[in-house]
Motif scaffolding. Structure first.
Motif, PDB file in Angstrom:
ATOM      1  N   VAL A   9    -100.610 -59.005  -2.776  1.00 15.83           N
ATOM      2  CA  VAL A   9    -100.151 -58.802  -4.451  1.00 15.83           C
ATOM      3  C   VAL A   9    -101.717 -58.402  -4.794  1.00 15.83           C
ATOM      4  CG1 VAL A   9     -99.359 -58.872  -6.714  1.00 15.83           C
ATOM      5  CG2 VAL A   9     -98.072 -60.225  -4.538  1.00 15.83           C
ATOM      6  N   PHE A  10    -101.810 -57.383  -5.545  1.00 15.96           N
ATOM      7  CA  PHE A  10    -103.133 -57.076  -6.058  1.00 15.96           C
ATOM      8  C   PHE A  10    -103.105 -56.954  -7.562  1.00 15.96           C
ATOM      9  CE2 PHE A  10    -102.991 -55.286  -1.896  1.00 15.96           C
ATOM     10  CZ  PHE A  10    -104.131 -55.404  -1.327  1.00 15.96           C
ATOM     11  N   CYS A  11    -103.776 -57.764  -8.261  1.00 16.26           N
ATOM     12  CA  CYS A  11    -103.621 -57.752  -9.760  1.00 16.26           C
ATOM     13  C   CYS A  11    -105.121 -57.349 -10.426  1.00 16.26           C
ATOM     14  CB  CYS A  11    -103.562 -59.026 -10.326  1.00 16.26           C
ATOM     15  SG  CYS A  11    -102.001 -59.903  -9.596  1.00 16.26           S
ATOM     16  N   LEU A  12    -104.811 -56.308 -11.345  1.00 17.80           N
ATOM     17  CA  LEU A  12    -106.014 -55.716 -12.031  1.00 17.80           C
ATOM     18  C   LEU A  12    -106.068 -56.407 -13.363  1.00 17.80           C
ATOM     19  CD1 LEU A  12    -108.348 -53.682 -11.956  1.00 17.80           C
ATOM     20  CD2 LEU A  12    -106.638 -52.040 -13.083  1.00 17.80           C
ATOM     21  N   SER A  13    -107.157 -57.089 -13.888  1.00 17.92           N
ATOM     22  CA  SER A  13    -107.181 -57.631 -15.145  1.00 17.92           C
ATOM     23  C   SER A  13    -108.541 -57.633 -15.775  1.00 17.92           C
ATOM     24  CB  SER A  13    -106.863 -59.082 -15.023  1.00 17.92           C
ATOM     25  OG  SER A  13    -108.082 -59.695 -14.207  1.00 17.92           O
ATOM     26  N   THR A  14    -108.573 -57.975 -17.209  1.00 18.76           N
ATOM     27  CA  THR A  14    -109.726 -58.006 -17.878  1.00 18.76           C
ATOM     28  C   THR A  14    -110.056 -59.371 -18.312  1.00 18.76           C
ATOM     29  OG1 THR A  14    -108.958 -56.986 -19.762  1.00 18.76           O
ATOM     30  CG2 THR A  14    -109.945 -55.482 -18.412  1.00 18.76           C
ATOM     31  N   VAL A  40    -106.455 -61.004  -5.363  1.00 22.16           N
ATOM     32  CA  VAL A  40    -105.501 -60.736  -4.407  1.00 22.16           C
ATOM     33  C   VAL A  40    -104.820 -62.157  -3.940  1.00 22.16           C
ATOM     34  CG1 VAL A  40    -105.358 -59.922  -1.907  1.00 22.16           C
ATOM     35  CG2 VAL A  40    -107.366 -59.130  -3.157  1.00 22.16           C
ATOM     36  N   HIS A  41    -103.441 -62.028  -3.908  1.00 20.42           N
ATOM     37  CA  HIS A  41    -102.582 -62.835  -3.510  1.00 20.42           C
ATOM     38  C   HIS A  41    -101.953 -62.741  -2.148  1.00 20.42           C
ATOM     39  CE1 HIS A  41    -102.214 -64.552  -7.441  1.00 20.42           C
ATOM     40  NE2 HIS A  41    -102.265 -63.177  -7.894  1.00 20.42           N
ATOM     41  N   SER A  42    -102.163 -63.531  -1.376  1.00 22.17           N
ATOM     42  CA  SER A  42    -101.547 -63.392   0.161  1.00 22.17           C
ATOM     43  C   SER A  42    -100.425 -64.539   0.604  1.00 22.17           C
ATOM     44  CB  SER A  42    -102.850 -63.585   1.381  1.00 22.17           C
ATOM     45  OG  SER A  42    -103.767 -62.887   1.000  1.00 22.17           O
ATOM     46  N   GLY A  43     -99.588 -64.074   1.429  1.00 27.38           N
ATOM     47  CA  GLY A  43     -98.527 -64.794   1.869  1.00 27.38           C
ATOM     48  C   GLY A  43     -97.594 -64.731   0.829  1.00 27.38           C
ATOM     49  N   MET A  44     -97.045 -63.790   0.002  1.00 29.91           N
ATOM     50  CA  MET A  44     -96.027 -63.707  -0.692  1.00 29.91           C
ATOM     51  C   MET A  44     -94.883 -62.811  -0.104  1.00 29.91           C
ATOM     52  SD  MET A  44     -97.622 -63.741  -4.688  1.00 29.91           S
ATOM     53  CE  MET A  44     -96.643 -64.294  -5.370  1.00 29.91           C
ATOM     54  N   THR A  45     -94.749 -62.888   1.363  1.00 34.45           N
ATOM     55  CA  THR A  45     -94.053 -61.976   1.998  1.00 34.45           C
ATOM     56  C   THR A  45     -92.499 -62.268   1.304  1.00 34.45           C
ATOM     57  OG1 THR A  45     -95.186 -62.734   3.797  1.00 34.45           O
ATOM     58  CG2 THR A  45     -93.245 -61.404   4.097  1.00 34.45           C
ATOM     59  N   GLY A  46     -91.914 -60.976   1.297  1.00 33.95           N
ATOM     60  CA  GLY A  46     -90.424 -61.057   0.666  1.00 33.95           C
ATOM     61  C   GLY A  46     -90.227 -61.175  -0.621  1.00 33.95           C
ATOM     62  N   ILE A  47     -91.253 -61.117  -1.532  1.00 33.85           N
ATOM     63  CA  ILE A  47     -91.043 -61.358  -2.781  1.00 33.85           C
ATOM     64  C   ILE A  47     -90.321 -60.188  -3.465  1.00 33.85           C
ATOM     65  CG2 ILE A  47     -93.481 -60.200  -3.289  1.00 33.85           C
ATOM     66  CD1 ILE A  47     -93.492 -61.956  -5.916  1.00 33.85           C
ATOM     67  N   PRO A  84    -114.147 -46.157   7.471  1.00 33.84           N
ATOM     68  CA  PRO A  84    -112.736 -46.576   7.947  1.00 33.84           C
ATOM     69  C   PRO A  84    -112.445 -47.796   7.403  1.00 33.84           C
ATOM     70  CG  PRO A  84    -114.447 -46.632   9.763  1.00 33.84           C
ATOM     71  CD  PRO A  84    -115.107 -45.872   8.480  1.00 33.84           C
ATOM     72  N   THR A  85    -111.126 -48.147   7.348  1.00 31.03           N
ATOM     73  CA  THR A  85    -110.663 -49.448   7.243  1.00 31.03           C
ATOM     74  C   THR A  85    -109.280 -49.727   7.669  1.00 31.03           C
ATOM     75  OG1 THR A  85    -110.434 -51.339   5.668  1.00 31.03           O
ATOM     76  CG2 THR A  85    -109.865 -48.924   4.903  1.00 31.03           C
ATOM     77  N   SER A  86    -108.933 -50.618   8.465  1.00 23.14           N
ATOM     78  CA  SER A  86    -107.645 -50.765   8.858  1.00 23.14           C
ATOM     79  C   SER A  86    -106.808 -51.609   7.953  1.00 23.14           C
ATOM     80  CB  SER A  86    -107.515 -51.886  10.296  1.00 23.14           C
ATOM     81  OG  SER A  86    -108.192 -53.159   9.823  1.00 23.14           O
ATOM     82  N   GLU A  87    -107.330 -52.114   6.839  1.00 26.41           N
ATOM     83  CA  GLU A  87    -106.503 -52.928   5.889  1.00 26.41           C
ATOM     84  C   GLU A  87    -106.040 -51.924   4.691  1.00 26.41           C
ATOM     85  OE1 GLU A  87    -107.205 -57.085   3.450  1.00 26.41           O
ATOM     86  OE2 GLU A  87    -109.012 -56.327   4.498  1.00 26.41           O
ATOM     87  N   VAL A  88    -104.969 -51.190   4.935  1.00 28.97           N
ATOM     88  CA  VAL A  88    -104.040 -50.320   4.231  1.00 28.97           C
ATOM     89  C   VAL A  88    -102.688 -51.008   3.884  1.00 28.97           C
ATOM     90  CG1 VAL A  88    -103.191 -48.105   3.597  1.00 28.97           C
ATOM     91  CG2 VAL A  88    -105.410 -48.491   5.121  1.00 28.97           C
ATOM     92  N   TYR A  89    -102.499 -51.165   2.721  1.00 28.64           N
ATOM     93  CA  TYR A  89    -101.165 -51.839   2.410  1.00 28.64           C
ATOM     94  C   TYR A  89    -100.255 -50.848   1.703  1.00 28.64           C
ATOM     95  CZ  TYR A  89    -103.741 -55.942   3.481  1.00 28.64           C
ATOM     96  OH  TYR A  89    -104.531 -56.790   4.187  1.00 28.64           O
ATOM     97  N   GLU A  90     -99.032 -50.601   2.040  1.00 26.59           N
ATOM     98  CA  GLU A  90     -98.103 -49.870   1.338  1.00 26.59           C
ATOM     99  C   GLU A  90     -97.654 -50.874   0.043  1.00 26.59           C
ATOM    100  OE1 GLU A  90     -95.113 -47.727   3.197  1.00 26.59           O
ATOM    101  OE2 GLU A  90     -93.998 -47.222   1.471  1.00 26.59           O
ATOM    102  N   VAL A  91     -97.937 -50.090  -1.304  1.00 26.22           N
ATOM    103  CA  VAL A  91     -97.361 -51.347  -2.368  1.00 26.22           C
ATOM    104  C   VAL A  91     -96.145 -50.585  -3.205  1.00 26.22           C
ATOM    105  CG1 VAL A  91     -99.375 -52.251  -2.473  1.00 26.22           C
ATOM    106  CG2 VAL A  91     -99.387 -50.311  -3.618  1.00 26.22           C
ATOM    107  N   PRO A  92     -95.017 -50.728  -2.648  1.00 25.48           N
ATOM    108  CA  PRO A  92     -93.767 -49.966  -3.132  1.00 25.48           C
ATOM    109  C   PRO A  92     -93.400 -50.487  -4.616  1.00 25.48           C
ATOM    110  CG  PRO A  92     -93.031 -51.444  -1.504  1.00 25.48           C
ATOM    111  CD  PRO A  92     -94.733 -51.412  -1.509  1.00 25.48           C
ATOM    112  N   ILE A  93     -93.918 -51.679  -4.850  1.00 27.35           N
ATOM    113  CA  ILE A  93     -93.322 -52.137  -6.154  1.00 27.35           C
ATOM    114  C   ILE A  93     -94.605 -52.517  -7.018  1.00 27.35           C
ATOM    115  CG2 ILE A  93     -92.265 -54.644  -6.994  1.00 27.35           C
ATOM    116  CD1 ILE A  93     -90.960 -54.893  -4.568  1.00 27.35           C
ATOM    117  N   MET A 135     -97.631 -54.625  -5.152  1.00 34.60           N
ATOM    118  CA  MET A 135     -97.040 -55.517  -4.295  1.00 34.60           C
ATOM    119  C   MET A 135     -96.757 -54.757  -2.801  1.00 34.60           C
ATOM    120  SD  MET A 135     -94.223 -58.192  -4.705  1.00 34.60           S
ATOM    121  CE  MET A 135     -92.776 -57.023  -4.665  1.00 34.60           C
ATOM    122  N   ASP A 136     -97.102 -55.635  -1.860  1.00 35.87           N
ATOM    123  CA  ASP A 136     -96.631 -54.931  -0.338  1.00 35.87           C
ATOM    124  C   ASP A 136     -95.722 -56.363  -0.033  1.00 35.87           C
ATOM    125  OD1 ASP A 136     -96.034 -54.425   2.145  1.00 35.87           O
ATOM    126  OD2 ASP A 136     -98.232 -54.335   2.954  1.00 35.87           O
TER     127      ASP A 136
END
Lengths: 82, 82
Positions: free
Chosen positions: A49-54, A7-14, B71-80, A42-43
């Motif tokens: 940003v959520f990244c899935l990896s192996t 999980v990456h945080s703070g990438m607002t507006g990317i 329940p969770t309040s941590e729900v992010y819309e991920v359009p990209i 990405m939101d």
């Protein structure tokens, strides 16, 4: 080989273009660490940003992201999925 | 229809069986809200669960999880995504 969600945080507006560039930067070097980034979601509103990896372990995933210029310490091994 | 990633915290020690039960509880009622839970990944060590879903809005996703008992309040819309 294990599966990870990070999980990456703070990438607002990317933008979509910037996410693609960041993902490409990971892909370019991931082989050095035996990691493969499968997918990213990405939101742009919250900057998450959520990244899935192996890969072999959390540290290897962190090293790829750090070298690619977008470090995060929030890397979770996810051995169970449905 | 939008795509969402949500995050549950504090589910430390949850088993694969319990994750399947929780996921089945979502699936049983998701149709009421026009939501579909596609996939979930779990880190039993940290207690994090990540759920990928589609639906009309964040609130619909939250209502399904709440009615299903997690329940969770941590729900992010991920359009990209890449």
């Amino acid at each position: 080989m294990a599966t990870f969600m990070d999980v990456h945080s703070g990438m607002t507006g990317i933008t979509e273009e910037q996410l693609k560039e960041a993902h490409a930067a990971d892909l370019a070097i991931e082989g050095d660490e035996g990691v493969h980034f499968e997918h990213a979601w990405m939101d742009p509103k919250s900057g998450k940003v959520f990244c899935l990896s192996t890969g072999p372990d959390r540290e290897a995933v962190m090293r790829v992201h750090e070298r690619a210029g977008h470090p995060t310490s929030e890397v979770y091994e996810v051995p169970i999925e449905v």
